[in-house]
Motif scaffolding. Structure first.
Motif, PDB file in Angstrom:
ATOM      1  N   PRO A 170       6.596   1.868  10.051  1.00  0.00           N
ATOM      2  CA  PRO A 170       6.967   0.559   9.514  1.00  0.00           C
ATOM      3  C   PRO A 170       7.501   0.544   8.087  1.00  0.00           C
ATOM      4  N   ARG A 171       7.198   1.557   7.305  1.00  0.00           N
ATOM      5  CA  ARG A 171       7.634   1.558   5.908  1.00  0.00           C
ATOM      6  C   ARG A 171       8.892   2.401   5.692  1.00  0.00           C
TER       7      ARG A 171
ATOM      8  N   ALA B 100      12.538   0.502  12.020  1.00  0.00           N
ATOM      9  CA  ALA B 100      11.526   1.442  11.525  1.00  0.00           C
ATOM     10  C   ALA B 100      10.178   1.201  12.215  1.00  0.00           C
ATOM     11  N   ARG B 101       9.783  -0.068  12.348  1.00  0.00           N
ATOM     12  CA  ARG B 101       8.526  -0.398  13.032  1.00  0.00           C
ATOM     13  C   ARG B 101       8.560   0.055  14.482  1.00  0.00           C
TER      14      ARG B 101
ATOM     15  N   THR C 254      16.758  -5.700  12.385  1.00  0.00           N
ATOM     16  CA  THR C 254      16.686  -5.420  10.951  1.00  0.00           C
ATOM     17  C   THR C 254      16.327  -3.954  10.753  1.00  0.00           C
ATOM     18  N   TYR C 255      16.609  -3.455   9.567  1.00  0.00           N
ATOM     19  CA  TYR C 255      16.255  -2.075   9.240  1.00  0.00           C
ATOM     20  C   TYR C 255      14.751  -1.861   9.408  1.00  0.00           C
ATOM     21  N   GLY C 256      13.972  -2.802   8.896  1.00  0.00           N
ATOM     22  CA  GLY C 256      12.518  -2.710   9.013  1.00  0.00           C
ATOM     23  C   GLY C 256      12.041  -2.824  10.444  1.00  0.00           C
TER      24      GLY C 256
ATOM     25  N   ASN D 239      19.779  -6.999   7.321  1.00  0.00           N
ATOM     26  CA  ASN D 239      18.535  -6.953   6.554  1.00  0.00           C
ATOM     27  C   ASN D 239      17.539  -8.029   7.009  1.00  0.00           C
ATOM     28  N   ALA D 240      16.365  -7.987   6.447  1.00  0.00           N
ATOM     29  CA  ALA D 240      15.263  -8.869   6.867  1.00  0.00           C
ATOM     30  C   ALA D 240      15.514 -10.340   6.556  1.00  0.00           C
TER      31      ALA D 240
ATOM     32  N   ALA E 264      12.214   1.750   6.342  1.00  0.00           N
ATOM     33  CA  ALA E 264      13.491   1.034   6.466  1.00  0.00           C
ATOM     34  C   ALA E 264      14.619   1.777   5.748  1.00  0.00           C
TER      35      ALA E 264
END
Length: 122
Positions: free
Chosen positions: A33-34, A27-28, A22-24, A59-60, A36
């Motif tokens: 983490p924020r 990022a993590r 996922t995008y998030g 996506n999530a 995405a």
């Protein structure tokens, strides 16, 4: 290129065939983490240049985020071609298919200019 951008590119490159992130999650894994939406921007602007497997990023909710019908259909076709099965509601089972990068990426993140796989600054 920022260190975050380099990490995002490396993470996306590491997603194996038949898996998604996922995008998030990217990022993590890249340390922010924020971020995405920043991952979306990087994916959009650098996929072609770095030959990123863009189709493996969803996506999530386990859905394809692309809104253009042709691109979304192409992404689904690529994922199905790699063995990913979509549920009745058009979602991917993240518990089954989500890739979680391991410690092997730490070595890549520590790469410097003398390393063969290092991404040079733009």
């Amino acid at each position: 290129m920022t260190p975050f951008t380099e990490r995002v590119i490396r993470i996306i490159q590491s997603i194996p065939e038949g898996a998604v992130m996922t995008y998030g999650g990217i990022a993590r894994a890249a340390g922010s983490p924020r971020a995405a939406r920043q991952v979306v921007r990087i994916l959009h602007s650098m996929s072609r240049k770095y030959k990123l497997p863009w189709h493996r990023v969803i996506n999530a909710q386990g859905r394809i985020s692309l809104t253009e019908d042709e691109s979304a259909s192409l992404q689904r076709l690529y994922l199905e071609g790699e063995g990913i099965v979509f549920g009745e509601r058009g979602t991917v089972d993240l518990e089954r298919y989500q890739y979680v990068p391991g410690p092997e990426l730490e070595e890549v993140f520590a790469a410097g200019p003398e390393d063969e796989d290092y991404l040079p600054p733009e």
